[in-house]
Design an enzyme around this catalytic site. Sequence first.
Site, mmCIF file in Angstrom:
data_model
loop_
_atom_site.group_PDB
_atom_site.id
_atom_site.type_symbol
_atom_site.label_atom_id
_atom_site.label_comp_id
_atom_site.label_asym_id
_atom_site.label_seq_id
_atom_site.Cartn_x
_atom_site.Cartn_y
_atom_site.Cartn_z
ATOM 1 N N CYS A 1 -4.148 7.008 5.266
ATOM 2 C CA CYS A 1 -5.019 6.415 4.297
ATOM 3 C C CYS A 1 -4.822 5.035 3.754
ATOM 4 C CB CYS A 1 -5.378 7.423 3.176
ATOM 5 S SG CYS A 1 -4.031 7.785 2.162
ATOM 6 N N CYS B 1 -3.757 11.171 -3.573
ATOM 7 C CA CYS B 1 -4.384 10.082 -4.356
ATOM 8 C C CYS B 1 -5.480 10.089 -5.199
ATOM 9 C CB CYS B 1 -4.785 8.983 -2.947
ATOM 10 S SG CYS B 1 -5.553 7.440 -3.304
#
Length: 349
Positions: free
Chosen positions: A195, A101
Amino acid sequence: MSRPKTVYLGMSGGVDSSVAALLLKQQGYQVTGIYMRNWSQDFPGHQCPWARDLADAKRIAVKLNLDFEVWDFEADYKAKVVDYMLSEFQKGHTPNPDIMCNQEIKFGLFYERALARGADFIATGHYAQVDQSTATLLRAVDEDKDQTYFLYRISAASLKQTLFPIGHLKKSAVKQLAAKHQFHNAHKKESMGVCFVGEVGMKDFLTTYLPKQPGEIREIETDTVLGHHEGAVFYTIGQRHGLYLGGGLPYYVVQKDLAKNLIYVSKNLNHQNLWTKELKLKNLFFRAPNQPTHPTKIHVRLRHRAPLIPATFDGKTLQFKQEVKRPAAGQSAVIYQGPACLGGGIICD
């Protein structure tokens, strides 16, 4: 009089990025807060926290009188992070979505869009520091919160235009600043689990996308069938929770056979599959001229918040003087010299 420098700040709704916004404004930057909507899907029994986090970020932006926007990266996130993660699990690996990410979204697409909009810098609430003149990523002052493990794949170009406003502070000081300025999220609980979906565990997430394939759990020493699992891809070498094999000493996953959909376990914490003196790396990422190409003494971090371990690295293989607990294939080994994070790579099978 020159105009103030413009910063686009990723605001997650948490205390760290909120205090980052405060500090940037105090330092005279023109700050635009950006909430990155990377994921909004709910799961059975779990509501995605994105709307609550967005409301928290917006509330801080209003309090600090900041411009504020929502940027939708959901399609990109699915393609660049989630699909990568699912593909790796199907290969029997255990990838780290936070690292991907940061590389692809926060310091990739977000960085590119911010600069296209005229930003001088981007910023986040990560615990890290940067020397912009050399594009060197440095560990945070708060060693217990240091997040450079997740940031090691950031490009040199991004680092040269990145600010980490809280990297010089301890977490306790960040909380004190938030409380002093009466931030409503000063004591907000930190998100756990996957996450991007809050409290949802990794297995719960994976079973939404990957079919369950029941198979046997066998004791590696005796080949005795001890129980059954829901699919070998859902398990990680070294795992001991979620096996449901009864009381007594815990069993550890020590081997997976994806072709036969078998999990092998052992009560022997010293099993050879759980420890190693070397690790081979692939998909290496170093910011030039930092990549060691001959045996070089470095330190390595094998998990977030794990201690730094002395090692040598020849450009492909990490060598340790003493055995270390073997991380799962697909995880990252991150390499340091002094306070500098040089880069790292993905751990091979």
